[in-house]
Enzyme design. Structure first.
Site, PDB file in Angstrom:
ATOM      1  N   SER A  88       0.823  -1.168  -0.048  1.00 24.80           N
ATOM      2  CA  SER A  88      -0.066  -0.150  -0.076  1.00 24.80           C
ATOM      3  C   SER A  88       0.734   1.228   0.058  1.00 24.80           C
ATOM      4  CB  SER A  88      -0.971   0.153   1.301  1.00 24.80           C
ATOM      5  OG  SER A  88      -1.961   0.909   1.039  1.00 24.80           O
ATOM      6  N   ASP A  93     -10.186  -5.487  -4.812  1.00 27.20           N
ATOM      7  CA  ASP A  93      -9.755  -4.532  -3.744  1.00 27.20           C
ATOM      8  C   ASP A  93     -10.519  -3.470  -3.570  1.00 27.20           C
ATOM      9  OD1 ASP A  93      -8.257  -3.036  -1.995  1.00 27.20           O
ATOM     10  OD2 ASP A  93      -6.305  -3.640  -3.051  1.00 27.20           O
ATOM     11  N   HIS A 144      -7.307  -6.152   0.433  1.00 29.94           N
ATOM     12  CA  HIS A 144      -6.319  -5.157   0.191  1.00 29.94           C
ATOM     13  C   HIS A 144      -4.983  -5.736   0.986  1.00 29.94           C
ATOM     14  CE1 HIS A 144      -4.233  -1.411  -0.465  1.00 29.94           C
ATOM     15  NE2 HIS A 144      -4.057  -0.958   0.770  1.00 29.94           N
TER      16      HIS A 144
END
Length: 266
Positions: free
Chosen positions: A96, A217, A246
């Site tokens: 991320s 996601d 995610h």
């Protein structure tokens, strides 16, 4: 933090081998998020683990609200860690926001990185006229309002959405690390991440990249992985995981680990 950064950010080096492999966690977690996939790598690499300064496992006194207004300050921390450890070359796995931190670090110090492996990465979360980031400004603002109004309720709603897959243990783990964060720091970092736009610098990345994206996601549409591949300046590949969510390192570690190992060997 200076020379104390290794202690401040709970830096650990595990495993054996002559190559360094960095695992950098994303928003809302800490280095414990990697525990389920570490056994796949510690026999072959010297694995570097650390916590972002915003993580709940770090003394919140270290979080300087004036300093951490953009991702460059997190890049400073990463490079400081690697320099303090005497690392001159490494593989980097970033989840991320840490994928974007890795991108920025590779632009600043390309010789330091053999390859970047990005999980659930996005250069921009907000939609634009020719770009689908996944969120409208109004949606993001409503998230911030919910976080401020009732942090516990927001976590209890957000954690299962982010995990996506029906893996209660992963939801509990993500909830735990979110609750460990101080709510004002969580909100501040969320604003920093959601207001970031790194699309304009992707072409400066010359280090080879592997983009790992799950089939669904809630935070990052699959089209973003294709966007990254088409706009990164160096060689880039995309690996699609047949799972949702995610945080595949929490929800599907046995599926994710072989993909990372394959990317490291190429």
């Amino acid at each position: 933090m200076g020379s104390h950064i290794l202690d401040a950010l709970n830096v650990r080096v595990e495993g054996q081998g002559d190559k360094f492999l960095v695992f950098a966690h994303g928003f809302g977690t800490d280095q414990s998020a990697w525990q389920r996939i570490l056994p796949f790598f510690t026999p072959y690499y010297r694995v570097i683990l650390f916590d972002l300064v915003c993580a709940g496992s770090v003394n919140p006194d270290y979080f300087n609200f004036r300093r951490y207004t953009n991702l460059e300050a997190y890049v400073d921390d990463l490079l400081n860690i690697l320099d303090t450890l005497g690392v001159d070359r490494c593989f980097y796995v970033g989840h991320s926001v840490s994928a974007m931190i890795g991108i920025l670090a590779s632009i600043r110090r390309p010789e330091l990185f053999t390859k970047l492996i990005m999980i659930g990465a996005s250069p921009r979360f907000l939609n634009d006229k020719d770009y689908h980031g996944g969120f409208e400004q109004k949606e993001i603002e409503s998230v911030f309002v919910a976080m401020e109004a009732n942090y516990e309720a927001w976590v209890n709603g957000f954690a299962p959405l982010a995990v996506g897959a029906d893996v209660p243990a992963a939801v509990r783990e993500f909830s735990r690390t979110l609750f460990n964060m101080r709510p004002d720091i969580t909100l501040f970092v969320s604003r920093t991440v959601f207001n970031s736009d790194l699309r304009g610098i992707l072409g400066l990345v010359k280090v080879p990249c592997c983009i790992i994206q799950t089939s669904k996601d809630v935070s990052v549409p699959a089209s973003v992985a294709k966007y990254l591949k088409n706009h990164l300046g160096g060689k880039a590949t995309v690996e699609m995981l047949r799972t949702e969510g995610h945080l595949p390192h929490l929800s599907a570690p046995a599926m994710l680990a072989p993909v990372i190992r394959r990317a490291l060997s190429r």
